[in-house]
Every structure is written in C-alpha cells, then in structure tokens.
Design a protein around this motif. Structure first.
Motif, PDB file in Angstrom:
ATOM      1  N   PRO A  23       0.810  -1.232   0.000  1.00  0.00           N
ATOM      2  CA  PRO A  23       0.000   0.000   0.000  1.00  0.00           C
ATOM      3  C   PRO A  23       0.833   1.267   0.000  1.00  0.00           C
ATOM      4  CG  PRO A  23      -0.123  -1.098   2.128  1.00  0.00           C
ATOM      5  CD  PRO A  23       0.556  -2.043   1.206  1.00  0.00           C
ATOM      6  N   VAL A  24       1.991   1.236   0.658  1.00  0.00           N
ATOM      7  CA  VAL A  24       2.865   2.413   0.629  1.00  0.00           C
ATOM      8  C   VAL A  24       3.355   2.659  -0.784  1.00  0.00           C
ATOM      9  CG1 VAL A  24       4.974   3.439   1.557  1.00  0.00           C
ATOM     10  CG2 VAL A  24       3.560   1.993   3.022  1.00  0.00           C
ATOM     11  N   THR A  25       3.731   1.592  -1.492  1.00  0.00           N
ATOM     12  CA  THR A  25       4.214   1.718  -2.860  1.00  0.00           C
ATOM     13  C   THR A  25       3.152   2.315  -3.770  1.00  0.00           C
ATOM     14  OG1 THR A  25       5.701  -0.169  -2.579  1.00  0.00           O
ATOM     15  CG2 THR A  25       5.121   0.440  -4.829  1.00  0.00           C
ATOM     16  N   ILE A  26       1.934   1.781  -3.705  1.00  0.00           N
ATOM     17  CA  ILE A  26       0.866   2.257  -4.584  1.00  0.00           C
ATOM     18  C   ILE A  26       0.491   3.695  -4.245  1.00  0.00           C
ATOM     19  CG2 ILE A  26      -1.544   1.916  -5.265  1.00  0.00           C
ATOM     20  CD1 ILE A  26      -1.121  -1.088  -4.839  1.00  0.00           C
ATOM     21  N   GLY A  27       0.254   3.973  -2.972  1.00  0.00           N
ATOM     22  CA  GLY A  27      -0.182   5.307  -2.587  1.00  0.00           C
ATOM     23  C   GLY A  27       0.874   6.374  -2.782  1.00  0.00           C
ATOM     24  N   LEU A  28       2.122   6.054  -2.426  1.00  0.00           N
ATOM     25  CA  LEU A  28       3.183   7.053  -2.504  1.00  0.00           C
ATOM     26  C   LEU A  28       3.576   7.345  -3.948  1.00  0.00           C
ATOM     27  CD1 LEU A  28       4.651   8.699  -0.391  1.00  0.00           C
ATOM     28  CD2 LEU A  28       6.481   7.001  -0.384  1.00  0.00           C
ATOM     29  N   SER A  29       3.506   6.347  -4.821  1.00  0.00           N
ATOM     30  CA  SER A  29       3.877   6.585  -6.223  1.00  0.00           C
ATOM     31  C   SER A  29       2.959   7.618  -6.869  1.00  0.00           C
ATOM     32  CB  SER A  29       3.835   5.271  -7.014  1.00  0.00           C
ATOM     33  OG  SER A  29       2.529   4.729  -7.035  1.00  0.00           O
ATOM     34  N   ALA A  30       1.674   7.587  -6.526  1.00  0.00           N
ATOM     35  CA  ALA A  30       0.740   8.569  -7.092  1.00  0.00           C
ATOM     36  C   ALA A  30       1.067   9.982  -6.613  1.00  0.00           C
ATOM     37  CB  ALA A  30      -0.695   8.205  -6.707  1.00  0.00           C
ATOM     38  N   ILE A  31       1.427  10.120  -5.345  1.00  0.00           N
ATOM     39  CA  ILE A  31       1.719  11.448  -4.803  1.00  0.00           C
ATOM     40  C   ILE A  31       3.034  11.982  -5.360  1.00  0.00           C
ATOM     41  CG2 ILE A  31       2.165  12.732  -2.669  1.00  0.00           C
ATOM     42  CD1 ILE A  31       0.252  10.822  -1.262  1.00  0.00           C
ATOM     43  N   VAL A  32       4.045  11.114  -5.515  1.00  0.00           N
ATOM     44  CA  VAL A  32       5.310  11.536  -6.130  1.00  0.00           C
ATOM     45  C   VAL A  32       5.062  12.007  -7.561  1.00  0.00           C
ATOM     46  CG1 VAL A  32       7.573  10.755  -6.923  1.00  0.00           C
ATOM     47  CG2 VAL A  32       6.726  10.046  -4.679  1.00  0.00           C
ATOM     48  N   ALA A  33       4.262  11.239  -8.317  1.00  0.00           N
ATOM     49  CA  ALA A  33       3.956  11.630  -9.691  1.00  0.00           C
ATOM     50  C   ALA A  33       3.216  12.967  -9.731  1.00  0.00           C
ATOM     51  CB  ALA A  33       3.123  10.536 -10.365  1.00  0.00           C
ATOM     52  N   TRP A  34       2.315  13.177  -8.791  1.00  0.00           N
ATOM     53  CA  TRP A  34       1.555  14.440  -8.740  1.00  0.00           C
ATOM     54  C   TRP A  34       2.490  15.615  -8.471  1.00  0.00           C
ATOM     55  CZ3 TRP A  34       0.651  18.423  -5.361  1.00  0.00           C
ATOM     56  CH2 TRP A  34      -0.426  19.265  -5.663  1.00  0.00           C
ATOM     57  N   TYR A  35       3.398  15.475  -7.512  1.00  0.00           N
ATOM     58  CA  TYR A  35       4.336  16.557  -7.194  1.00  0.00           C
ATOM     59  C   TYR A  35       5.237  16.859  -8.389  1.00  0.00           C
ATOM     60  CZ  TYR A  35       3.683  17.734  -2.266  1.00  0.00           C
ATOM     61  OH  TYR A  35       3.204  18.236  -1.090  1.00  0.00           O
ATOM     62  N   HIS A  36       5.712  15.820  -9.058  1.00  0.00           N
ATOM     63  CA  HIS A  36       6.592  16.042 -10.209  1.00  0.00           C
ATOM     64  C   HIS A  36       5.844  16.792 -11.307  1.00  0.00           C
ATOM     65  CE1 HIS A  36      10.034  14.162 -12.803  1.00  0.00           C
ATOM     66  NE2 HIS A  36       9.867  15.451 -13.045  1.00  0.00           N
ATOM     67  N   SER A  37       4.599  16.393 -11.561  1.00  0.00           N
ATOM     68  CA  SER A  37       3.800  17.063 -12.594  1.00  0.00           C
ATOM     69  C   SER A  37       3.501  18.510 -12.214  1.00  0.00           C
ATOM     70  CB  SER A  37       2.494  16.298 -12.825  1.00  0.00           C
ATOM     71  OG  SER A  37       2.751  14.984 -13.278  1.00  0.00           O
ATOM     72  N   ARG A  38       3.231  18.744 -10.942  1.00  0.00           N
ATOM     73  CA  ARG A  38       2.951  20.109 -10.484  1.00  0.00           C
ATOM     74  C   ARG A  38       4.178  20.998 -10.616  1.00  0.00           C
ATOM     75  NH1 ARG A  38      -1.439  22.461 -10.678  1.00  0.00           N
ATOM     76  NH2 ARG A  38      -0.828  23.870  -8.984  1.00  0.00           N
ATOM     77  N   TRP A  39       5.365  20.451 -10.450  1.00  0.00           N
ATOM     78  CA  TRP A  39       6.586  21.234 -10.645  1.00  0.00           C
ATOM     79  C   TRP A  39       6.680  21.721 -12.083  1.00  0.00           C
ATOM     80  CZ3 TRP A  39      10.712  24.070 -10.414  1.00  0.00           C
ATOM     81  CH2 TRP A  39      11.730  23.930 -11.355  1.00  0.00           C
ATOM     82  N   ILE A  40       6.377  20.845 -13.021  1.00  0.00           N
ATOM     83  CA  ILE A  40       6.458  21.225 -14.434  1.00  0.00           C
ATOM     84  C   ILE A  40       5.439  22.303 -14.771  1.00  0.00           C
ATOM     85  CG2 ILE A  40       6.117  20.354 -16.789  1.00  0.00           C
ATOM     86  CD1 ILE A  40       7.286  17.702 -15.838  1.00  0.00           C
ATOM     87  N   ARG A  41       4.248  22.231 -14.168  1.00  0.00           N
ATOM     88  CA  ARG A  41       3.190  23.193 -14.474  1.00  0.00           C
ATOM     89  C   ARG A  41       3.395  24.524 -13.765  1.00  0.00           C
ATOM     90  NH1 ARG A  41      -1.541  21.534 -16.783  1.00  0.00           N
ATOM     91  NH2 ARG A  41      -2.644  23.201 -15.679  1.00  0.00           N
ATOM     92  N   THR A  42       3.887  24.519 -12.526  1.00  0.00           N
ATOM     93  CA  THR A  42       3.933  25.748 -11.713  1.00  0.00           C
ATOM     94  C   THR A  42       5.334  26.291 -11.496  1.00  0.00           C
ATOM     95  OG1 THR A  42       4.104  24.550  -9.604  1.00  0.00           O
ATOM     96  CG2 THR A  42       1.882  24.938 -10.492  1.00  0.00           C
ATOM     97  N   ARG A  43       6.351  25.433 -11.650  1.00  0.00           N
ATOM     98  CA  ARG A  43       7.737  25.809 -11.341  1.00  0.00           C
ATOM     99  C   ARG A  43       7.896  26.219  -9.884  1.00  0.00           C
ATOM    100  NH1 ARG A  43      10.937  23.302 -14.817  1.00  0.00           N
ATOM    101  NH2 ARG A  43       9.931  23.332 -16.847  1.00  0.00           N
ATOM    102  N   ASP A  44       7.059  25.656  -9.045  1.00  0.00           N
ATOM    103  CA  ASP A  44       7.188  25.871  -7.603  1.00  0.00           C
ATOM    104  C   ASP A  44       8.340  24.988  -7.107  1.00  0.00           C
ATOM    105  OD1 ASP A  44       6.912  25.514  -4.741  1.00  0.00           O
ATOM    106  OD2 ASP A  44       4.907  26.376  -4.910  1.00  0.00           O
ATOM    107  N   GLU A  45       9.360  25.608  -6.526  1.00  0.00           N
ATOM    108  CA  GLU A  45      10.543  24.858  -6.103  1.00  0.00           C
ATOM    109  C   GLU A  45      10.193  23.781  -5.085  1.00  0.00           C
ATOM    110  OE1 GLU A  45      13.384  27.635  -4.650  1.00  0.00           O
ATOM    111  OE2 GLU A  45      13.544  28.736  -6.546  1.00  0.00           O
ATOM    112  N   GLY A  46       9.234  24.086  -4.212  1.00  0.00           N
ATOM    113  CA  GLY A  46       8.852  23.116  -3.190  1.00  0.00           C
ATOM    114  C   GLY A  46       8.300  21.833  -3.781  1.00  0.00           C
TER     115      GLY A  46
END
Length: 479
Positions: A23-46
């Motif tokens: 469950p950690v693998t499945i749940g965390l992979s989605a959140i990592v992918a979301w953060y990476h995609s948000r970086w590309i869209r917003t250029r928010d360093e965080g």
C-alpha cells in the motif's frame, strides 16, 4: 503444530509482511507523480523538492517490497503444491500478467525516473512516474483477480480426468464480482496509506522547522505536504467506506458464512425481523448469548443486502447447509465450515476502526494547520508516528479478515485448506524455512526502518534547478 498449521502460519507471516510495503508503494507513487507534474506546471521549487524527497522514500519501500514479494511466491511450490496443481491452470494467467506486464512496467520506468533527471525531456520524465504508478495498480489488479477466484471461483471447469480446475473464460476471471468490488476497496485504501505517510512526514518536518526556526520556504513546503496528505486521507477514506459497503453486499451474496462470522451472527433472524450490527461485543463469540456493548438495529441487514429489512443468514443455518452439500467430497469435506469467529469478528472491526481514525486525524490536521498555524503540543508527536502505522495495520487486518473468514476453504466450494498442503513436506521442513524467512524479514525490517528514518531526518534537499546531463556522464543514484 502439524504441517498444515505451520504452513498456514508461514504463509500468513510472509503475506502480511509483504503487504506492509504494497500500500505504501501504490499510494506514494501517485503522490510523487503528482508533485513532479505540479513542478512542471507551476515551477514551484517546493514541488520539485518534495517529488525528489518522497521519491527516495518510495524507492526504499519499493526495493523491500520487491524482495519480499519474490519470496512470497516460492511457497506455492514449497508448502502448497497440491493447491498449485489444482488451481495452476487458472492462476497462471493473472500471475504471469502481473510479473511480465505490471512488474516490468514498474521496475523499468522507475529506473528511467531515477536516472532520467536531465537526460530525457522533463514532461516525458514526469510521465515515467505516472507509468510506475499505473504498473503498481495493474499489479494489484492481477493479484486481486487471482485472490478473488479463491473467494468466488468463476470462469473455470473441473477436469474429471486430472482433478484440476481449468480456465474456460479469462474475462470472467478478471471481472469476477468479488474482484470488481475488492479492487477499488484495496486501491483507495492504498491511497489512504500514502496520504497518511505524507501527512505525517510533512507535519513532523513542519513542527521541527517551527521549533528550530527553519526557512520560510521549508515551512510552506511541509505545510503544503501536510495538507495535501490530509486531503488524500479524507477523499481516499470516503472511497474505502463506499467500496467497502459494496463489498459487504457482494460478500453476503457469494460468501454468506464470512458475513455471518464478521458479525458473530449464529441464528438467522426470524422472518420479518432485521439483523442488528454490534459495534462492540465483549462476550458471546463462541455461540453463547452475546454481550453487546454497542448495537445498531437493522444496520447489518443494510450492510449485507442494501435494505433495512433484508435477510442475513446465521452461522448455524449456513453450517448445516454446507455439511449437507460438501461433506462427501474428497477435496471439499471438512470437520466444520465455520471460520475462527473471534479472529474474523475483531479483524473486521479493527480494519474499519483504523480507517475512521485516520480520517479523523486527517480532518484534525487540516484544521490544525489552517492560516499557517503549526500544532506544537507534545501529544501531537505520537499521533504523527502512529497514524501511518495504523493505516498499514488496517490493511493487514483487512487481509486477515478476508482470508480467515474464507476458511476452511482455500478455493471456496472446491478445495478445503487441509487438502492443499504439499504431501511430501514435513513439519521440520516448514520450521526450517519459516525460521529462515523470519530472521531474514527481521533483518529487512531493521534496514527499512533505519533507511526511512534517516531520509526523513534529512528532509528534502535544497533546491537545485535541473540541468542537462551530458551523454558521457556516468549514471548515478543521486537525484
């Protein structure tokens, strides 16, 4: 203990241990992918910093899950060869797809994500983690399809000449009614775990930054992670509740004994009367008059049938039916068709309790971090530590309920568990392998915990803008 008990204990230990990581693998992979995609869209360093930080935690967990998952499958040939011969023609297809399609999808694209920083276009790079997540979801689907066949066999026929179950409809196996409700229940519960972990890590780092006067950018980043994790917990928790309700209705239809055991309902309510749901019972799980501390009238009828006056059959009636139906079969005869009631009853309630507690903590975390507020009370730290642990244990309680509640069947209605063990394996053999696995898994647990705590302590690395890597530079596991 005899060979059967030892083999069941070993399978339980390895299965529950392996599922700590899933469950950690499945749940965390989605959140990592979301953060990476948000970086590309917003250029928010965080967002980029959190993608890399959580990606490290994900990679550690993925590696441990891989090791324990491979060992898990060995037992089909070691201790359960009779079962493997009986069901292998059905299990082969979904397990092959899980290994050849889902697992290789995960591992290949995770490698591209780890080593692809600065080497492949950034949008394609972000897509690799989404593909990793899709691979984890597909892997869960195929594994659950195999397990759902054990709960409710479909799409097969028994070859009388060989005594084996042979697949006749692969689509039916993949669209098993049990599968269609179990899959969303498990996946939303995985998102619950991932959200709880991100919420806990974010709140822990937020509190430490507040106490030590860390940079404002760090506080904003960890506050965002805390609140994102809390939102995921609440949304996923709602999905778990809805899918669990649907699963209860299918379970009542295809596995009435499991539903009755979950409530310790021995006698079918008289015609015209509904079945109550006991939130808490302190005695009476063995069939004597129960002592209900909290009981909700007619709720069990609704959970099982969707109507407030629906019939939910009792254990005694179902046991009598199963004795007359299955007692004469070589592979289906059993002394009793009643599962261990206490384990079924309490694991069912512990599973639900952990989910509701996590949702309560998620709601509190959103309230406690409003308007840049940081909860600094000492009692908050135990909540931070225990919440993600509780969600992982909730998965274990659910799996134990699912498998214990099916007993004495290994394949419902077709093969009893006591007939499935390997005929040539003795107690000493199982003791040896179980001891080796236990020691190995204990060592892996130490490695996992130490690595996670160390990387959580370090936190997200300072922001470094991505730069193009020259083709002749060596690959390094340093992103």
């Amino acid at each position: 203990m005899d060979v059967l008990d030892l083999a069941r204990w070993q399978f339980a230990i390895t299965t529950v241990y392996h599922f700590f990581f899933v469950p950690v693998t499945i749940g965390l992979s989605a959140i990592v992918a979301w953060y990476h995609s948000r970086w590309i869209r917003t250029r928010d360093e965080g967002h980029l910093r959190m993608a890399k930080f959580l990606g490290k935690l994900f990679t550690i967990n993925f590696a441990l899950g891989l090791v324990t998952g491979i060992v898990q499958e060995f037992q089909f040939g070691m201790n359960w060869s009779t079962y493997s011969r009986f069901v292998g023609d059905v299990f082969g297809a979904p397990l092959a797809l899980e290994a050849l399609l889902a697992f290789f999808l995960e591992s290949t694209f995770l490698g591209l994500w780890i080593f692809g920083w600065g080497r492949i276009p950034e949008r394609l790079h972000a897509a690799t983690m989404w593909i990793v997540h899709i691979g984890t979801v597909l892997s869960a689907y195929f594994i659950l399809a195999a397990n759902s066949f054990m709960q409710h066999p479909v799409g097969y026929e028994i070859n009388e000449a060989t005594g084996r179950a042979e697949m006749t409809d692969f689509v039916a196996v993949l669209t098993n009614p049990v599968q269609l409700v179990a899959f969303p229940h498990v996946i939303t519960a995985c998102y619950l775990v991932g959200g709880a972990l991100v919420m806990a890590v974010g709140l822990h780092k937020l509190r430490r930054g507040k106490a030590k006067g860390g940079p404002d950018a760090d506080r904003r980043m960890y506050r965002h992670a805390t609140r994102l994790g809390a939102v995921v917990v609440l949304v996923a928790g709602l999905g778990v509740a809805i899918s669990g309700d649907l699963q209860g209705k299918v379970m009542t239809d295809v596995q009435p004994m499991k539903m009755a055991a979950a409530e310790a309902l021995y006698d079918t309510p008289p015609e015209g009367q509904c079945a109550p749901f006991s939130v808490l019972t302190v005695a009476g799980l063995g069939g004597e008059d129960p002592t209900h501390v909290i009981e909700v009238p007619c709720l069990l009828s609704f959970l099982g049938t969707g109507t407030w006056d629906g019939e939910v059959r009792g254990i005694s009636d179902i046991e009598q039916e199963y004795q007359s139906t299955y007692a004469d079969g070589e592979l289906t005869a059993a002394d009793t068709y009643v599962p261990p009631i206490a384990m079924t009853y309490w694991n069912f309630r512990l599973m639900m309790a952990t989910g509701f507690i996590a949702m309560a903590v998620g709601a509190w975390a959103l309230w406690a971090t409003r308007r840049d507020h940081v909860p600094m009370q000492r009692w908050v730290q135990p909540i931070i530590v225990l919440t993600p642990i509780a969600t992982v244990l909730g998965h274990s309680f659910g799996w134990i309920f699912t498998e214990i509640g099916r007993q004495p069947w290994v394949v419902f209605g077709e093969m009893a568990t006591h007939t499935a063990v390997s005929p040539s394996v003795g107690a000493a053999d199982v003791w040896t392998s179980m001891t080796v696995f236990t020691v190995l898994y204990a060592g892996l647990a130490v490695v996992e915990v130490k690595l996670l705590l160390e990387y959580i302590r370090r936190g997200a690395e300072p922001f470094e803008p991505p730069r193009r890597v020259e083709d002749d530079q060596p690959l390094q596991f340093t992103y």
